[in-house]
Write a protein that holds these residues in place. Structure first.
Motif, mmCIF file in Angstrom:
data_model
loop_
_atom_site.group_PDB
_atom_site.id
_atom_site.type_symbol
_atom_site.label_atom_id
_atom_site.label_comp_id
_atom_site.label_asym_id
_atom_site.label_seq_id
_atom_site.Cartn_x
_atom_site.Cartn_y
_atom_site.Cartn_z
ATOM 1 N N ARG A 1 40.646 23.839 46.277
ATOM 2 C CA ARG A 1 39.975 24.665 47.283
ATOM 3 C C ARG A 1 40.961 25.709 47.833
ATOM 4 N N ALA A 2 42.174 25.267 48.097
ATOM 5 C CA ALA A 2 43.189 26.184 48.621
ATOM 6 C C ALA A 2 43.467 27.301 47.609
ATOM 7 N N TYR A 3 43.513 26.936 46.345
ATOM 8 C CA TYR A 3 43.754 27.930 45.286
ATOM 9 C C TYR A 3 42.596 28.927 45.232
ATOM 10 N N GLU A 4 41.370 28.399 45.261
ATOM 11 C CA GLU A 4 40.189 29.291 45.202
ATOM 12 C C GLU A 4 40.157 30.222 46.412
ATOM 13 N N ASP A 5 40.502 29.683 47.574
ATOM 14 C CA ASP A 5 40.520 30.518 48.787
ATOM 15 C C ASP A 5 41.578 31.604 48.661
ATOM 16 N N ALA A 6 42.720 31.217 48.100
ATOM 17 C CA ALA A 6 43.802 32.195 47.947
ATOM 18 C C ALA A 6 43.392 33.314 46.996
ATOM 19 N N VAL A 7 42.742 32.945 45.904
ATOM 20 C CA VAL A 7 42.279 33.961 44.945
ATOM 21 C C VAL A 7 41.279 34.891 45.625
ATOM 22 N N ASP A 8 40.351 34.298 46.402
ATOM 23 C CA ASP A 8 39.346 35.100 47.104
ATOM 24 C C ASP A 8 40.008 36.066 48.096
ATOM 25 N N THR A 9 41.004 35.563 48.838
ATOM 26 C CA THR A 9 41.698 36.410 49.809
ATOM 27 C C THR A 9 42.366 37.589 49.109
ATOM 28 N N THR A 10 42.992 37.300 47.965
ATOM 29 C CA THR A 10 43.670 38.373 47.217
ATOM 30 C C THR A 10 42.656 39.412 46.742
ATOM 31 N N LEU A 11 41.555 38.949 46.199
ATOM 32 C CA LEU A 11 40.531 39.879 45.700
ATOM 33 C C LEU A 11 39.979 40.742 46.842
ATOM 34 N N GLU A 12 39.791 40.090 47.991
ATOM 35 C CA GLU A 12 39.282 40.839 49.158
ATOM 36 C C GLU A 12 40.227 41.967 49.528
ATOM 37 N N LYS A 13 41.536 41.666 49.456
ATOM 38 C CA LYS A 13 42.542 42.684 49.813
ATOM 39 C C LYS A 13 42.458 43.888 48.890
ATOM 40 N N PHE A 14 42.042 43.640 47.645
ATOM 41 C CA PHE A 14 41.894 44.752 46.677
ATOM 42 C C PHE A 14 40.473 45.336 46.705
ATOM 43 N N HIS A 15 39.703 44.920 47.697
ATOM 44 C CA HIS A 15 38.300 45.374 47.835
ATOM 45 C C HIS A 15 37.477 45.058 46.593
ATOM 46 N N LEU A 16 37.770 43.899 46.029
ATOM 47 C CA LEU A 16 37.007 43.446 44.851
ATOM 48 C C LEU A 16 36.092 42.297 45.265
ATOM 49 N N PRO A 17 34.951 42.173 44.613
ATOM 50 C CA PRO A 17 34.077 41.054 44.979
ATOM 51 C C PRO A 17 34.730 39.710 44.659
ATOM 52 N N THR A 18 34.620 38.814 45.601
ATOM 53 C CA THR A 18 35.219 37.493 45.398
ATOM 54 C C THR A 18 34.211 36.572 44.725
ATOM 55 N N ARG A 19 34.699 35.402 44.349
ATOM 56 C CA ARG A 19 33.795 34.433 43.730
ATOM 57 C C ARG A 19 32.716 34.011 44.728
ATOM 58 N N ALA A 20 33.125 33.907 45.987
ATOM 59 C CA ALA A 20 32.148 33.526 47.019
ATOM 60 C C ALA A 20 31.050 34.583 47.127
ATOM 61 N N ASP A 21 31.453 35.886 47.006
ATOM 62 C CA ASP A 21 30.449 36.972 47.046
ATOM 63 C C ASP A 21 29.461 36.814 45.889
#
Lengths: 338, 156
Positions: B50-70
């Motif tokens: 979960r921590a890894y997935e959250d970290a990936v999502d946070t990184t994608l958000e910073k690049f203004h890319l859709p996250t897995r959650a999106d």
């Protein structure tokens, strides 16, 4: 010693040809007659004119459906078609994260209800013999049982193959799935779904010697192409688990493994009681004698809680082995024709 | 293929090893200690994922890319829309069934009415025949006195 080396070389050469990756399973021609979400209803093209009422096969949600149509000559579906039984099969597909919130009632009540409705309409258009029977395999059978408890008139007869009913007799799985030790909520809350790779690894840990046993079997049949083909197809299928939708998994484990609710009662789906005693249609329970996932007592417990007459049959083999053997289709055909 | 002594020996050795390992595994895998450590191990594993997935999502958000959650949210909305469409399809099919049943009932009622009309026509025709027969009989009865010689009177 020379023979040992010879076998080693034969196994190495077999594995070099990528037999697992190239195994072609689920080859019996079929058409999808209905889709909902990831799931589909497959209608198998008849090989002979229909002489029996159509049957709906409900496969488990944890693997792909192809184990019942593994290879030509090793296919329950193919044998049923040859016997003149029209076959429809519920393929649950590959649930994704977006399915994590789906409750068990979505699958066992709504989706299956729609499946039976669409199958009935399709069967009428094909002028098949009247009536509808159902067969559930493994967890698919459990879902079918829940559905029939909610809709007792849905089918004329129901067969359950290696289906857990009394979960507290499920051997090691029952021991592992104890409310005090199994972190059910942690899994669902953190990951949404129960991931396929965790499921695969837990099945391997269930019987660690199975991992070495399969290689030994391959080695023992190093010069048996038919065995090797079956071995490769089974390996492909074994490695192809799918994610179990989270909320459905939570309810399934809680109600079935923790509470043993199919036997003990007290389970409600969509505000309706799940009572197998309400189902009065004839049932068949088929268990595998060497099944370490659903031992015969866990499956045959159906007889003590089902409302109608129950016939129990135990076949030699393991949980998956019976699906690719010749005894299971023969048992099902004899029962469907009775 | 007939087994040589070497191959037979290898199989027997394996089977003996497997038997002893199975006994050992049975003890280990069902021990309370294993169950406790499995529970905590799985909990740590899922929390790590979960921590890894959250970290990936946070990184994608910073690049203004859709996250897995999106993507999951969009897919979930699509899935819910499909559920509603299928519910509508269920209702349409149920309406279609009712329409077919009502058409069948209407057709049957028309057939019944037609048959009833034919039966009524037959009865009417029968009544008409009887009336004609009665009228003929009546006519002949009325004509009779003139045609028949009167009783009790002798012609002189």
């Amino acid at each position: 010693m020379l023979e040992v080396l010879h076998r080693n070389a034969a196994v190495a050469s077999f594995l070099k040809s990528d037999p697992i990756g190239s195994a072609r399973t689920g080859a019996t021609p079929n058409t999808v007659i209905h889709r909902q979400g990831k799931s589909a209803v497959r209608w198998f093209h008849p090989s002979v004119p229909a002489t029996a009422a159509p049957v709906v096969i409900v496969m488990p949600l944890i693997n792909t459906w192809t184990v019942w149509d593994l290879l030509p000559g090793r296919s329950v579906v193919e044998r049923l078609l040859e016997a003149g039984v029209p076959v429809y099969l519920v393929d649950w597909g590959r649930p994704g994260k977006e399915d994590a919130a789906r409750p068990l009632s979505d699958y066992a009540d709504v989706l299956l209800g729609r499946v039976f409705d669409r199958v009935r309409r399709h069967a009428a258009s094909q002028a098949y013999p009247q009536g509808l029977d159902a067969i559930g395999y493994c967890v698919g059978g459990t879902f079918l049982a829940v559905h029939l408890a909610l809709h007792p008139e849905q089918v004329g007869r129901a067969a359950f193959v290696c289906t857990p009913i009394d979960f507290h007799q499920s051997g090691r799985l029952a021991t592992w799935a104890s409310p005090s030790d199994f972190p059910l909520d942690a899994i669902v809350d953190n990951l949404g779904n129960y991931p396929a790779d965790m499921m695969r690894s837990s099945f391997r840990w269930l019987r660690p010697s199975g991992v070495t046993r399969k290689w030994v079997s391959l080695w023992e049949h190093a010069e048996d192409p038919a065995f090797q083909q079956l071995w490769a197809a089974l390996e492909q299928w074994n490695d192809d688990n799918v994610d179990f939708p989270g909320e459905t998994y939570r309810e399934y484990v809680r109600r079935c493994y923790f509470d043993n609710a199919l036997v003990a009662g007290g389970w409600q789906v969509g505000n309706r009681p799940v009572s197998l005693a309400n189902v009065k249609v004839p049932a068949l329970s088929v268990a595998a004698a060497q099944d370490h996932i659903v031992p015969p007592p866990a499956a045959h417990a159906l007889a003590s809680c089902w409302g109608g007459p129950v016939e129990t049959v135990t076949i030699n083999g393991g949980h998956v082995g019976v699906s690719v053997g010749r005894k299971l289709p023969a048992t099902l055909i004899a029962w469907l024709r009775a | 293929m007939a087994r040589s002594d070497g191959s037979q020996m290898a199989t027997e050795m394996y089977e003996a090893w497997e038997k002893s390992m199975t006994t050992w595994w049975d003890q280990v895998l069902e021990s309370p200690a294993f169950l406790k450590s499995m529970g905590s191990g799985v909990t740590q594993q899922v929390q790590g994922r979960r921590a890894y997935e959250d970290a990936v999502d946070t990184t994608l958000e910073k690049f203004h890319l859709p996250t897995r959650a999106d993507l999951t949210r969009v897919a979930r909305i699509t899935s819910l829309l499909e559920d509603r469409l299928l519910s509508l399809e269920d209702r349409l099919l149920a309406l279609e069934d009712r329409l077919v049943a009502s058409e069948k009932a209407t057709l049957q009622a028309r057939i019944d009415a037609g048959e009833a009309r034919l039966a009524a026509e037959d009865r009417l025709a029968a009544i008409e025949d009887r009336l004609i027969a009665i009228a003929e009989k009546l006519g002949s009865t009325l004509e009779e006195p003139t045609a028949r010689p009167r009783r009790g009177r002798k012609e002189g």
